[in-house]
Design a protein around this motif. Structure first.
Motif, PDB file in Angstrom:
ATOM      1  N   LEU A   1       0.808  -1.218   0.000  1.00 24.83           N
ATOM      2  CA  LEU A   1       0.000   0.000   0.000  1.00 24.83           C
ATOM      3  C   LEU A   1       0.840   1.266   0.000  1.00 24.83           C
ATOM      4  N   GLY A   2       2.159   1.131   0.028  1.00 26.56           N
ATOM      5  CA  GLY A   2       3.033   2.297   0.113  1.00 26.56           C
ATOM      6  C   GLY A   2       3.591   2.445   1.515  1.00 26.56           C
ATOM      7  N   GLU A   3       4.692   3.139   1.611  1.00 24.53           N
ATOM      8  CA  GLU A   3       5.369   3.282   2.898  1.00 24.53           C
ATOM      9  C   GLU A   3       4.706   4.351   3.755  1.00 24.53           C
ATOM     10  N   GLU A   4       4.820   4.204   5.083  1.00 27.87           N
ATOM     11  CA  GLU A   4       4.327   5.232   6.000  1.00 27.87           C
ATOM     12  C   GLU A   4       4.964   6.572   5.637  1.00 27.87           C
ATOM     13  N   GLY A   5       4.153   7.604   5.630  1.00 24.63           N
ATOM     14  CA  GLY A   5       4.636   8.928   5.258  1.00 24.63           C
ATOM     15  C   GLY A   5       4.418   9.250   3.794  1.00 24.63           C
ATOM     16  N   SER A   6       3.929   8.268   3.030  1.00 21.63           N
ATOM     17  CA  SER A   6       3.718   8.497   1.602  1.00 21.63           C
ATOM     18  C   SER A   6       2.272   8.870   1.322  1.00 21.63           C
ATOM     19  N   GLY A   7       2.071   9.675   0.273  1.00 23.84           N
ATOM     20  CA  GLY A   7       0.724   9.960  -0.176  1.00 23.84           C
ATOM     21  C   GLY A   7       0.061   8.726  -0.758  1.00 23.84           C
ATOM     22  N   THR A   8       0.865   7.819  -1.296  1.00 31.73           N
ATOM     23  CA  THR A   8       0.317   6.585  -1.854  1.00 31.73           C
ATOM     24  C   THR A   8      -0.466   5.805  -0.804  1.00 31.73           C
ATOM     25  N   LEU A   9       0.068   5.707   0.411  1.00 32.46           N
ATOM     26  CA  LEU A   9      -0.623   4.979   1.474  1.00 32.46           C
ATOM     27  C   LEU A   9      -1.953   5.645   1.813  1.00 32.46           C
ATOM     28  N   VAL A  10      -1.979   6.961   1.831  1.00 41.12           N
ATOM     29  CA  VAL A  10      -3.220   7.696   2.105  1.00 41.12           C
ATOM     30  C   VAL A  10      -4.293   7.328   1.080  1.00 41.12           C
ATOM     31  N   GLU A  11      -3.924   7.373  -0.206  1.00 45.08           N
ATOM     32  CA  GLU A  11      -4.899   7.084  -1.259  1.00 45.08           C
ATOM     33  C   GLU A  11      -5.270   5.605  -1.288  1.00 45.08           C
ATOM     34  N   ALA A  12      -4.318   4.719  -1.030  1.00 41.35           N
ATOM     35  CA  ALA A  12      -4.601   3.277  -1.045  1.00 41.35           C
ATOM     36  C   ALA A  12      -5.686   2.931  -0.029  1.00 41.35           C
ATOM     37  N   ARG A  13      -5.617   3.512   1.155  1.00 42.35           N
ATOM     38  CA  ARG A  13      -6.627   3.235   2.187  1.00 42.35           C
ATOM     39  C   ARG A  13      -8.002   3.747   1.768  1.00 42.35           C
ATOM     40  N   LEU A  14      -8.040   4.914   1.136  1.00 46.17           N
ATOM     41  CA  LEU A  14      -9.318   5.446   0.647  1.00 46.17           C
ATOM     42  C   LEU A  14      -9.905   4.546  -0.442  1.00 46.17           C
ATOM     43  N   ILE A  15      -9.052   4.097  -1.351  1.00 50.37           N
ATOM     44  CA  ILE A  15      -9.520   3.259  -2.462  1.00 50.37           C
ATOM     45  C   ILE A  15     -10.018   1.907  -1.948  1.00 50.37           C
ATOM     46  N   LEU A  16      -9.261   1.285  -1.060  1.00 49.72           N
ATOM     47  CA  LEU A  16      -9.691  -0.002  -0.502  1.00 49.72           C
ATOM     48  C   LEU A  16     -11.062   0.125   0.154  1.00 49.72           C
ATOM     49  N   ASP A  17     -11.222   1.152   0.963  1.00 46.79           N
ATOM     50  CA  ASP A  17     -12.495   1.340   1.669  1.00 46.79           C
ATOM     51  C   ASP A  17     -13.647   1.519   0.690  1.00 46.79           C
ATOM     52  N   ALA A  18     -13.421   2.283  -0.376  1.00 47.26           N
ATOM     53  CA  ALA A  18     -14.474   2.531  -1.357  1.00 47.26           C
ATOM     54  C   ALA A  18     -14.915   1.246  -2.045  1.00 47.26           C
ATOM     55  N   TYR A  19     -14.007   0.303  -2.209  1.00 48.04           N
ATOM     56  CA  TYR A  19     -14.325  -0.951  -2.896  1.00 48.04           C
ATOM     57  C   TYR A  19     -14.647  -2.085  -1.927  1.00 48.04           C
ATOM     58  N   GLY A  20     -14.967  -1.741  -0.681  1.00 47.24           N
ATOM     59  CA  GLY A  20     -15.384  -2.752   0.283  1.00 47.24           C
ATOM     60  C   GLY A  20     -14.260  -3.613   0.800  1.00 47.24           C
ATOM     61  N   LEU A  21     -13.032  -3.123   0.702  1.00 48.66           N
ATOM     62  CA  LEU A  21     -11.865  -3.846   1.189  1.00 48.66           C
ATOM     63  C   LEU A  21     -11.235  -3.075   2.343  1.00 48.66           C
ATOM     64  N   SER A  22     -10.266  -3.674   2.990  1.00 50.26           N
ATOM     65  CA  SER A  22      -9.534  -2.999   4.059  1.00 50.26           C
ATOM     66  C   SER A  22      -8.205  -3.708   4.250  1.00 50.26           C
ATOM     67  N   GLU A  23      -7.411  -3.183   5.161  1.00 50.31           N
ATOM     68  CA  GLU A  23      -6.131  -3.824   5.455  1.00 50.31           C
ATOM     69  C   GLU A  23      -6.310  -5.175   6.134  1.00 50.31           C
ATOM     70  N   SER A  24      -7.501  -5.445   6.647  1.00 50.38           N
ATOM     71  CA  SER A  24      -7.752  -6.748   7.275  1.00 50.38           C
ATOM     72  C   SER A  24      -8.256  -7.793   6.274  1.00 50.38           C
ATOM     73  N   THR A  25      -8.672  -7.353   5.084  1.00 49.15           N
ATOM     74  CA  THR A  25      -9.169  -8.312   4.082  1.00 49.15           C
ATOM     75  C   THR A  25      -8.114  -8.648   3.032  1.00 49.15           C
ATOM     76  N   ILE A  26      -6.956  -8.008   3.117  1.00 47.84           N
ATOM     77  CA  ILE A  26      -5.815  -8.346   2.265  1.00 47.84           C
ATOM     78  C   ILE A  26      -4.626  -8.637   3.178  1.00 47.84           C
ATOM     79  N   THR A  27      -3.514  -9.025   2.592  1.00 46.00           N
ATOM     80  CA  THR A  27      -2.263  -9.112   3.353  1.00 46.00           C
ATOM     81  C   THR A  27      -1.462  -7.866   3.004  1.00 46.00           C
ATOM     82  N   PRO A  28      -1.527  -6.831   3.870  1.00 43.71           N
ATOM     83  CA  PRO A  28      -0.905  -5.555   3.505  1.00 43.71           C
ATOM     84  C   PRO A  28       0.593  -5.539   3.777  1.00 43.71           C
ATOM     85  N   LEU A  29       1.316  -4.912   2.890  1.00 42.87           N
ATOM     86  CA  LEU A  29       2.727  -4.618   3.102  1.00 42.87           C
ATOM     87  C   LEU A  29       2.918  -3.126   2.877  1.00 42.87           C
ATOM     88  N   TYR A  30       3.967  -2.579   3.445  1.00 48.20           N
ATOM     89  CA  TYR A  30       4.193  -1.132   3.390  1.00 48.20           C
ATOM     90  C   TYR A  30       5.606  -0.898   2.870  1.00 48.20           C
TER      91      TYR A  30
END
Length: 417
Positions: A172-201
């Motif tokens: 999902l991108g490293e902590e401190g990155s804008g990529t991580l911010v957007e990845a979390r928004l996108i996952l949530d919009a599509y009914g996913l989350s960090e608990s429904t995938i195996t997330p790496l940063y």
């Protein structure tokens, strides 16, 4: 002090700079030519960018090269630097948008890149900055280009749509990155989350390498294409970009005011198909307390025709830089020095005289920029940030360096965008 003593001192300072990771080729030229650079002639200006595998870092390096003007530089009218005399601009690698905002807050850089929504949330203390003091001193030098949200997977990985990410290992991108911010928004919009995938940063370069080796199923990346990390993996294995479309994308367009409907064209990466996605603007930021004359000079140099030529020749996104669009979409108030330039250039209308909306609390999920309206046609062009009127303070006339330098060399790459 004699000339020979000054030359020796300058060489020592230059060597110290090089040992610390700052390559100053124009200064080196003046030293080797026997014309010492006076210490008082030099000023340094650090720009927080992103990972070397992203877009901010190479774009930042091009800007640093174009607007630096150390002693001994070729004159502007002879094809040389059109920046401020004695200024050395350093493109400093960072974790990306969030990291850059925090470095600006701490005063460890003079400017930094950030995604429009991240900038607004930091300014207002909302969204991903909820619970933090609003960074009311944050100011804009202008919007530069649009960044596309890219979800990269292998073509042989049986992932065709966002729902297929469930249960997969995704960076999902490293902590401190804008990529991580957007990845979390996108996952949530599509009914996913960090608990429904195996997330790496992971940093983009590391994520790309693991994807190519089959050790990762996919990764998020936000940047102006082509992004180096995505191009690298595409050169090694066939890839696919997962489309961001349908009702979830429509909902994000309604609720996230900085998002733009976008399509990544065919062959943006080797063999890639046209892919619908979302994008948002990349903004260059600074602090309100920076010298207005210095910021005016930097913005003027940024939009000089020589600089625009360097950008267009140096990176595909450089061709999308347009001063006419730079102030129509800013997410935070313009710096007075920047406002002065855009007003003199005839790029600010009466709306710029309106005072900026004060930062307020909230969740930030409806991130409306201070004082913004959509473009008359309701949708801006695909390669531009969302067309909203700029927030601004009153006219300034009414108010009483891993790093890359002008040479484009990298040093001490810190990590991710």
């Amino acid at each position: 002090m004699s000339t020979s003593q000054m030359l020796t001192l300058t060489r020592r300072r230059l060597l110290g700079g090089l040992m610390g990771g700052v390559a100053l080729a124009p200064l080196l030229g003046s030293v080797l030519s026997g014309r010492p650079a006076m210490a008082q002639d030099l000023r340094y200006f650090r720009i927080g960018t992103g990972t070397t595998a992203g877009t901010y870092f190479p774009i930042g390096g091009l800007i640093a090269n174009a607007i630096s003007n150390p002693p001994g530089s070729r004159p502007c009218d002879k094809g040389g630097s059109c920046g401020i005399p004695g200024l050395i601009v350093v493109a400093q690698a960072s974790n990306g948008s969030v990291d850059n905002v925090e470095m600006l807050r701490a005063g460890t850089v003079e400017a930094g890149f950030a995604q429009a929504d991240v900038a607004y949330w930091a300014y207002s203390g909302t969204g991903s900055f909820t619970g933090k003091r609003p960074f009311a001193e944050l100011r804009s030098l202008g919007m530069l280009y649009a960044e596309a949200i890219q979800v990269v997977v292998r073509s042989d990985g049986f992932i065709d749509r966002m729902a297929d990410l469930k249960g997969r290992s995704i960076s999902l991108g490293e902590e401190g990155s804008g990529t991580l911010v957007e990845a979390r928004l996108i996952l949530d919009a599509y009914g996913l989350s960090e608990s429904t995938i195996t997330p790496l940063y992971l940093k983009p370069g590391m994520a790309a390498d693991r994807l190519a080796k089959g050790e990762l199923d996919g990764f998020f990346m936000v940047g102006g294409y082509p992004v180096a990390a995505v191009a690298d993996v595409a050169a090694r294995v066939p890839i696919r970009l997962v489309p961001l479309d349908g009702e979830p994308a429509d909902r994000l367009l309604r609720t996230q005011r900085f998002y733009i409907e976008h399509e990544i064209p065919a062959n943006a990466y080797p063999g890639s198909a046209p892919t619908p996605t979302l994008s948002l603007g990349a903004e260059l930021l600074t602090r309100a307390d920076r010298d207005p004359d210095l910021i005016y000079g930097i913005v003027r140099a940024l939009w000089h025709e020589n600089t625009r030529r360097v950008l267009a020749e140096g990176h595909p996104q450089g061709r999308n830089f347009d001063p006419a669009r730079a102030v129509a979409n800013v997410s935070v108030p313009l710096h007075p020095g920047a406002e002065r330039f855009y007003r003199e250039a005839g790029l600010l209308g009466n709306a710029a005289n309106e005072p900026a909306r004060a930062p307020t609390g909230g969740t930030g999920t409806d991130a409306t920029p201070a004082g913004g309206e959509k473009a008359a046609n309701g949708k801006p062009p695909a390669d531009t940030p969302p067309a909203e009127k700029p927030p601004s303070e009153k006219s300034s006339a009414e108010k009483a360096p891993a790093e890359k330098t002008a040479t484009g060399k990298a040093a001490g790459d810190k990590a991710t965008r």
